[in-house]
Write a protein that holds these residues in place. Structure first.
Motif, short mmCIF file in Angstrom:
data_model
loop_
_atom_site.label_atom_id
_atom_site.label_comp_id
_atom_site.label_asym_id
_atom_site.label_seq_id
_atom_site.Cartn_x
_atom_site.Cartn_y
_atom_site.Cartn_z
N THR A 199 64.07 0.74 33.14
CA THR A 199 63.83 0.18 31.81
C THR A 199 64.55 1.01 30.72
N ARG A 200 65.12 2.15 31.17
CA ARG A 200 65.82 3.16 29.88
C ARG A 200 64.82 3.61 28.89
N GLN A 201 63.52 3.63 29.18
CA GLN A 201 62.34 4.10 28.56
C GLN A 201 61.94 5.51 29.21
N LEU A 202 62.00 6.73 28.31
CA LEU A 202 61.56 7.94 28.95
C LEU A 202 60.18 8.25 28.62
N ASP A 203 59.33 7.63 27.98
CA ASP A 203 58.03 7.98 27.60
C ASP A 203 57.21 8.57 28.75
N ASP A 204 57.11 7.52 29.99
CA ASP A 204 56.20 8.07 31.24
C ASP A 204 56.47 9.25 31.58
N LEU A 205 58.31 9.40 31.89
CA LEU A 205 58.47 10.66 32.45
C LEU A 205 58.40 11.96 31.46
N LEU A 206 58.59 11.70 30.39
CA LEU A 206 58.30 12.90 29.42
C LEU A 206 57.07 13.24 29.45
N ALA A 207 56.27 12.40 29.60
CA ALA A 207 54.85 12.73 29.52
C ALA A 207 54.27 13.63 30.58
N LEU A 208 55.00 13.67 31.60
CA LEU A 208 54.70 14.66 32.90
C LEU A 208 55.33 16.08 32.54
N HIS A 209 56.10 16.21 31.50
CA HIS A 209 56.64 17.58 31.30
C HIS A 209 55.86 18.44 30.40
N ALA A 210 55.56 19.60 30.85
CA ALA A 210 54.94 20.77 30.05
C ALA A 210 55.46 21.04 28.57
N PRO A 211 54.94 21.23 27.62
CA PRO A 211 55.96 21.77 26.13
C PRO A 211 56.86 22.70 26.63
N GLU A 212 56.62 23.70 27.52
CA GLU A 212 57.56 24.97 27.87
C GLU A 212 58.53 24.54 28.97
N VAL A 213 58.58 23.37 29.31
CA VAL A 213 59.51 22.99 30.63
C VAL A 213 60.97 23.55 30.26
N THR A 214 61.40 23.83 31.52
CA THR A 214 62.80 24.19 31.48
C THR A 214 63.43 23.06 32.55
N LEU A 215 64.71 22.93 32.27
CA LEU A 215 65.43 22.03 33.21
C LEU A 215 66.75 22.40 33.42
N ARG A 216 67.35 22.46 34.69
CA ARG A 216 68.68 22.80 35.12
C ARG A 216 69.32 21.78 36.16
N ASN A 217 70.36 21.64 35.99
CA ASN A 217 71.38 21.10 36.88
C ASN A 217 72.45 21.75 37.49
N GLY A 249 49.03 22.54 36.40
CA GLY A 249 47.99 21.61 35.56
C GLY A 249 48.46 20.21 35.41
N GLY A 250 49.13 19.67 36.58
CA GLY A 250 49.58 18.35 36.70
C GLY A 250 50.74 18.10 35.62
N ARG A 251 51.34 19.13 35.27
CA ARG A 251 52.74 18.89 34.38
C ARG A 251 53.85 19.87 35.01
N VAL A 252 54.79 19.24 34.79
CA VAL A 252 56.26 19.90 35.17
C VAL A 252 56.57 21.06 34.38
N THR A 253 56.66 22.20 34.73
CA THR A 253 57.04 23.44 34.04
C THR A 253 58.22 23.60 34.02
N ALA A 254 59.00 23.31 35.41
CA ALA A 254 60.31 23.55 35.55
C ALA A 254 61.02 22.26 36.53
N PHE A 255 62.07 21.98 36.24
CA PHE A 255 62.97 21.11 37.10
C PHE A 255 64.21 21.21 37.17
N ARG A 256 64.66 21.50 38.43
CA ARG A 256 65.94 21.80 39.27
C ARG A 256 66.31 20.95 40.07
N THR A 257 67.60 20.52 39.97
CA THR A 257 68.44 19.58 40.92
C THR A 257 69.80 19.95 41.51
N TYR A 258 69.87 19.73 42.71
CA TYR A 258 71.15 20.03 43.48
C TYR A 258 71.58 18.88 44.15
#
Length: 130
Positions: free
Chosen positions: A23-41, A109-118
């Motif tokens: 859908t190119r809509q990010l709302d549902d995906l972002l709703a799973l992220h905690a406010p302090e989330v970190t993301l890395r690729n 708490g049901g939220r993503v606090t960190a995301f890493r992808t390889y």
């Protein structure tokens, strides 16, 4: 085949990512992220917080004219979600692409606090002209 328990954050994350790809809509995906989330690729950069998550995922989608991730295995235990996947699609420039990888999420708490992808970054290198 997926192994994460139904209703797990990992299961919800995979479904939300596929929805965002479709859908190119990010709302549902972002709703799973905690406010302090970190993301890395694979880059040296890392993204922080919900604004960083929006930038990360929007950049991901913008790389493709169309994209679909298929998850072959997943597991969540002890606050760690693991997903093995293959992504196919067409890059924004029109070239077809297919690549495989693994992503890890830290869950609290049901939220993503960190995301890493390889993943296989060679798939993004244009073949040399013959």
């Amino acid at each position: 085949m997926t192994y994460a328990p139904d209703g797990s954050t990992t299961q919800r994350f995979m479904a939300a990512l596929q929805t965002a790809e479709n859908t190119r809509q990010l709302d549902d995906l972002l709703a799973l992220h905690a406010p302090e989330v970190t993301l890395r690729n694979l880059s040296a950069h890392s993204w922080q917080g919900l604004d960083g998550a929006r930038e990360f995922w929007q950049t991901y989608l913008d790389n493709f004219a169309q994209v679909h991730s298929e998850f072959s295995r997943s597991h969540e235990e002890g606050g760690l979600g693991v997903m093995e996947w293959e992504t196919t699609g067409q890059l924004a420039g029109g070239r077809d692409v297919a690549y495989r990888g693994v992503s890890l999420i830290e869950v609290q708490g049901g939220r993503v606090t960190a995301f890493r992808t390889y993943y296989d970054s060679a798939a993004f290198v244009a073949p040399a002209a013959e």
